[in-house]
Design a protein around this motif. Structure first.
Motif, PDB file in Angstrom:
ATOM      1  N   ASP A  65       0.853  -1.181   0.000  1.00 14.93           N
ATOM      2  CA  ASP A  65       0.000   0.000   0.000  1.00 14.93           C
ATOM      3  C   ASP A  65       0.898   1.243   0.000  1.00 14.93           C
ATOM      4  O   ASP A  65       1.411   1.660   1.040  1.00 14.93           O
ATOM      5  CB  ASP A  65      -0.918  -0.009   1.224  1.00 14.93           C
ATOM      6  CG  ASP A  65      -1.950   1.110   1.180  1.00 14.93           C
ATOM      7  OD1 ASP A  65      -1.935   1.896   0.213  1.00 14.93           O
ATOM      8  OD2 ASP A  65      -2.774   1.190   2.115  1.00 14.93           O
ATOM      9  N   GLU A  66       1.101   1.819  -1.191  1.00 18.30           N
ATOM     10  CA  GLU A  66       1.992   2.973  -1.309  1.00 18.30           C
ATOM     11  C   GLU A  66       1.380   4.239  -0.719  1.00 18.30           C
ATOM     12  O   GLU A  66       2.106   5.185  -0.406  1.00 18.30           O
ATOM     13  CB  GLU A  66       2.359   3.199  -2.781  1.00 18.30           C
ATOM     14  CG  GLU A  66       3.171   2.053  -3.389  1.00 18.30           C
ATOM     15  CD  GLU A  66       3.624   2.367  -4.802  1.00 18.30           C
ATOM     16  OE1 GLU A  66       3.363   3.503  -5.263  1.00 18.30           O
ATOM     17  OE2 GLU A  66       4.242   1.488  -5.436  1.00 18.30           O
ATOM     18  N   GLU A  67       0.064   4.261  -0.527  1.00 16.16           N
ATOM     19  CA  GLU A  67      -0.560   5.426   0.087  1.00 16.16           C
ATOM     20  C   GLU A  67      -0.171   5.563   1.558  1.00 16.16           C
ATOM     21  O   GLU A  67      -0.259   6.655   2.123  1.00 16.16           O
ATOM     22  CB  GLU A  67      -2.082   5.323  -0.032  1.00 16.16           C
ATOM     23  CG  GLU A  67      -2.579   5.407  -1.469  1.00 16.16           C
ATOM     24  CD  GLU A  67      -4.090   5.388  -1.545  1.00 16.16           C
ATOM     25  OE1 GLU A  67      -4.739   5.309  -0.463  1.00 16.16           O
ATOM     26  OE2 GLU A  67      -4.632   5.437  -2.669  1.00 16.16           O
ATOM     27  N   TYR A  68       0.256   4.453   2.159  1.00 14.00           N
ATOM     28  CA  TYR A  68       0.648   4.495   3.571  1.00 14.00           C
ATOM     29  C   TYR A  68       1.880   5.386   3.765  1.00 14.00           C
ATOM     30  O   TYR A  68       2.031   6.024   4.802  1.00 14.00           O
ATOM     31  CB  TYR A  68       0.934   3.079   4.057  1.00 14.00           C
ATOM     32  CG  TYR A  68       1.307   2.980   5.517  1.00 14.00           C
ATOM     33  CD1 TYR A  68       0.354   3.158   6.513  1.00 14.00           C
ATOM     34  CD2 TYR A  68       2.620   2.699   5.898  1.00 14.00           C
ATOM     35  CE1 TYR A  68       0.690   3.080   7.844  1.00 14.00           C
ATOM     36  CE2 TYR A  68       2.963   2.613   7.239  1.00 14.00           C
ATOM     37  CZ  TYR A  68       1.993   2.801   8.202  1.00 14.00           C
ATOM     38  OH  TYR A  68       2.329   2.722   9.525  1.00 14.00           O
ATOM     39  N   CYS A  69       2.758   5.409   2.776  1.00 10.92           N
ATOM     40  CA  CYS A  69       3.957   6.259   2.850  1.00 10.92           C
ATOM     41  C   CYS A  69       3.840   7.480   1.936  1.00 10.92           C
ATOM     42  O   CYS A  69       4.869   8.078   1.571  1.00 10.92           O
ATOM     43  CB  CYS A  69       5.209   5.454   2.491  1.00 10.92           C
ATOM     44  SG  CYS A  69       5.243   4.907   0.778  1.00 10.92           S
ATOM     45  N   LYS A  70       2.592   7.822   1.546  1.00 13.87           N
ATOM     46  CA  LYS A  70       2.334   9.010   0.716  1.00 13.87           C
ATOM     47  C   LYS A  70       3.087   8.948  -0.610  1.00 13.87           C
ATOM     48  O   LYS A  70       3.462   9.990  -1.181  1.00 13.87           O
ATOM     49  CB  LYS A  70       2.735  10.290   1.464  1.00 13.87           C
ATOM     50  CG  LYS A  70       2.175  10.410   2.863  1.00 13.87           C
ATOM     51  CD  LYS A  70       0.662  10.428   2.907  1.00 13.87           C
ATOM     52  CE  LYS A  70       0.149  10.592   4.320  1.00 13.87           C
ATOM     53  NZ  LYS A  70      -1.341  10.548   4.390  1.00 13.87           N
ATOM     54  N   HIS A  71       3.339   7.735  -1.111  1.00 12.35           N
ATOM     55  CA  HIS A  71       4.029   7.516  -2.391  1.00 12.35           C
ATOM     56  C   HIS A  71       5.443   8.082  -2.414  1.00 12.35           C
ATOM     57  O   HIS A  71       5.997   8.361  -3.487  1.00 12.35           O
ATOM     58  CB  HIS A  71       3.217   8.132  -3.544  1.00 12.35           C
ATOM     59  CG  HIS A  71       1.892   7.480  -3.754  1.00 12.35           C
ATOM     60  ND1 HIS A  71       1.721   6.363  -4.547  1.00 12.35           N
ATOM     61  CD2 HIS A  71       0.658   7.774  -3.243  1.00 12.35           C
ATOM     62  CE1 HIS A  71       0.440   6.027  -4.551  1.00 12.35           C
ATOM     63  NE2 HIS A  71      -0.228   6.863  -3.751  1.00 12.35           N
ATOM     64  N   SER A  93       9.019   3.604  -2.887  1.00 11.41           N
ATOM     65  CA  SER A  93       8.429   2.600  -3.781  1.00 11.41           C
ATOM     66  C   SER A  93       8.115   1.299  -3.069  1.00 11.41           C
ATOM     67  O   SER A  93       7.228   0.550  -3.495  1.00 11.41           O
ATOM     68  CB  SER A  93       9.388   2.336  -4.950  1.00 11.41           C
ATOM     69  OG  SER A  93      10.650   1.859  -4.470  1.00 11.41           O
ATOM     70  N   GLU A  94       8.814   1.014  -1.970  1.00 12.04           N
ATOM     71  CA  GLU A  94       8.559  -0.210  -1.213  1.00 12.04           C
ATOM     72  C   GLU A  94       7.555   0.010  -0.089  1.00 12.04           C
ATOM     73  O   GLU A  94       7.236  -0.937   0.646  1.00 12.04           O
ATOM     74  CB  GLU A  94       9.877  -0.742  -0.637  1.00 12.04           C
ATOM     75  CG  GLU A  94      10.863  -1.184  -1.720  1.00 12.04           C
ATOM     76  CD  GLU A  94      12.112  -1.796  -1.104  1.00 12.04           C
ATOM     77  OE1 GLU A  94      12.222  -1.790   0.150  1.00 12.04           O
ATOM     78  OE2 GLU A  94      12.960  -2.284  -1.872  1.00 12.04           O
ATOM     79  N   GLY A  95       7.062   1.224   0.075  1.00 15.60           N
ATOM     80  CA  GLY A  95       5.994   1.481   1.023  1.00 15.60           C
ATOM     81  C   GLY A  95       6.420   1.672   2.460  1.00 15.60           C
ATOM     82  O   GLY A  95       5.567   1.682   3.357  1.00 15.60           O
ATOM     83  N   TRP A  96       7.718   1.841   2.755  1.00 15.62           N
ATOM     84  CA  TRP A  96       8.187   1.935   4.138  1.00 15.62           C
ATOM     85  C   TRP A  96       8.033   3.347   4.696  1.00 15.62           C
ATOM     86  O   TRP A  96       8.237   4.326   3.998  1.00 15.62           O
ATOM     87  CB  TRP A  96       9.658   1.518   4.241  1.00 15.62           C
ATOM     88  CG  TRP A  96       9.921   0.076   3.930  1.00 15.62           C
ATOM     89  CD1 TRP A  96      10.511  -0.419   2.800  1.00 15.62           C
ATOM     90  CD2 TRP A  96       9.620  -1.036   4.749  1.00 15.62           C
ATOM     91  NE1 TRP A  96      10.602  -1.787   2.853  1.00 15.62           N
ATOM     92  CE2 TRP A  96      10.059  -2.201   4.060  1.00 15.62           C
ATOM     93  CE3 TRP A  96       9.027  -1.206   6.003  1.00 15.62           C
ATOM     94  CZ2 TRP A  96       9.909  -3.487   4.569  1.00 15.62           C
ATOM     95  CZ3 TRP A  96       8.878  -2.479   6.516  1.00 15.62           C
ATOM     96  CH2 TRP A  96       9.313  -3.603   5.815  1.00 15.62           C
ATOM     97  N   THR A 104       8.096   0.566   9.058  1.00 11.69           N
ATOM     98  CA  THR A 104       6.812  -0.132   8.960  1.00 11.69           C
ATOM     99  C   THR A 104       6.214   0.139   7.593  1.00 11.69           C
ATOM    100  O   THR A 104       6.338   1.232   7.051  1.00 11.69           O
ATOM    101  CB  THR A 104       5.839   0.359  10.053  1.00 11.69           C
ATOM    102  OG1 THR A 104       6.386   0.101  11.328  1.00 11.69           O
ATOM    103  CG2 THR A 104       4.501  -0.358   9.937  1.00 11.69           C
ATOM    104  N   ARG A 105       5.566  -0.872   7.052  1.00 10.96           N
ATOM    105  CA  ARG A 105       4.809  -0.685   5.826  1.00 10.96           C
ATOM    106  C   ARG A 105       3.514  -1.496   5.896  1.00 10.96           C
ATOM    107  O   ARG A 105       3.386  -2.414   6.705  1.00 10.96           O
ATOM    108  CB  ARG A 105       5.618  -1.098   4.597  1.00 10.96           C
ATOM    109  CG  ARG A 105       5.910  -2.587   4.473  1.00 10.96           C
ATOM    110  CD  ARG A 105       6.666  -2.848   3.186  1.00 10.96           C
ATOM    111  NE  ARG A 105       7.045  -4.262   3.058  1.00 10.96           N
ATOM    112  CZ  ARG A 105       7.720  -4.757   2.022  1.00 10.96           C
ATOM    113  NH1 ARG A 105       8.100  -3.941   1.034  1.00 10.96           N
ATOM    114  NH2 ARG A 105       8.043  -6.029   1.964  1.00 10.96           N
TER     115      ARG A 105
END
Length: 354
Positions: free
Chosen positions: A307-313, A316-319, A341-342
């Protein structure tokens, strides 16, 4: 005008027990003979375990036996030197006789009549036994991370224990305190006192700091309950979410191995462990109606997605990267980042078996 009072609920919830039935119906004829025979033979042991657990859990109608047990243990601890030198053998005989008497009184109702116990009586006793076991285990439900925290805390408290035993309390009073706390843990006044203490915000923060974040609420958003899955309304598509956590170790780099007292590698949004690995994720149970309809779970994606929205894009790995205390989150890996965290998600579908 009638006065209205607002009452706060301090007392623990009542433990509902089944009353023993006095009907004269024998075991149901449709019950297999082997099961009937096994239940009849196990009935005395079930009654005895019920009696013992009722004393420990304070669910007996009369707390007389529990109070006598506490008094007896307290006298033995206080006057241990006298009892151990002179009347230790008498005490052992008294304890043995008490156990025999308890066993006899627990099953004496079986000898009052020549009839066999009914199936209803046996089932009621089994339900009471299960209710008492659930009540005793209700205060001991800890996650894997909380157990690790308690182990570390116990090791750190060893110096304090030695100081209390040698300088303040002494071994005898320390043992008396442990005995009294253990035997009164499930009493009504002890549960009420703990609930009153828990209402203090400072106490909650201290406990959460030691034991980790509170996870008393169910992970309803991560793992939907059976009532939230309704096939008739077309809501049979469920999105499961998992949070992956890692820590950076010197010389190793990012790893799934975390400290014993912190969150586990894979959790839900409440930081509660949900599975050991992504491959062994367990679906929630379907309702009886869904099972009768021949329904089953089926993944809509081949693997878990980031979920890339979790890291505001930003990554690329979502962390999302944090410091050593899982605070001050940033979206780029920095020198001061030691945890990250991702969010992962995967959709599943409830389908009918073909």
């Amino acid at each position: 005008m009638d006065e209205k009072f607002v009452k706060a609920r301090f007392l623990p919830e009542a433990t509902t027990l089944n009353q023993r039935r006095r009907d004269k119906t024998l075991l149901i004829e449709d019950t297999p003979p082997k099961i009937s025979l096994a239940l009849s033979k196990a009935y005395p042991a079930i009654l005895l375990l019920n009696r013992l657990l009722s004393i420990i859990s304070w669910t007996d109608e009369d707390p007389y036996y529990t109070i006598c047990l506490i008094t007896f243990c307290g006298i033995i601890i206080i006057y241990w030197e006298f009892f151990s030198h002179f009347v230790l053998s008498i005490i052992l005989c008294f304890v043995a006789c008490s156990l025999v008497w308890l066993t006899k009184t627990s099953v004496q109702s079986l000898g009052e009549t020549s009839e066999s116990p009914t199936l209803e009586e046996i089932i009621d006793s089994l339900r009471n036994l299960n209710t008492r076991i659930s009540f005793l285990s209700s205060g001991l439900r800890l996650s894997k991370s909380q157990i690790s925290r308690l182990e570390v805390l116990g090791i750190l408290l060893i110096p304090l224990q030695c100081f209390l035993v040698r300088s303040i309390l002494g071994i005898r009073h320390f043992a008396l305190l442990i005995m009294f706390f253990s035997l009164t843990f499930y009493s009504t006044w002890a549960v009420t006192f703990r609930k009153l203490i828990w209402r203090n915000v400072a106490v909650q923060k201290i406990v959460n700091l030691i034991m980790g974040p509170s996870i008393t609420t169910a992970a309803a958003k991560t793992i939907p309950s059976e009532s939230k899955i309704d096939i008739s309304k077309g809501s049979n598509i469920v999105t499961f979410e998992i949070y992956e956590h890692q820590r950076r170790w010197v010389g190793i780099g990012w790893s799934n191995r975390l400290l014993p007292f912190e969150r586990t590698h894979l959790t839900n949004e409440y930081l509660e462990e949900c599975c050991l690995s992504l491959n062994n994720f367990t679906f929630p149970k379907l309702t009886k109606q869904q099972k009768l309809q021949g329904c089953r779970w089926k993944w809509m994606e081949e693997k878990w997605k980031i979920d890339e929205e979790y890291c505001k894009h930003h990554d690329s790995e979502g962390w999302v990267y944090y410091d050593n205390k899982w605070e001050n989150g940033v979206y780029r890996d920095t020198v001061s980042s030691f945890t990250r965290t991702r969010k992962l998600y995967r959709r599943a579908l409830v389908v009918h078996k073909s």
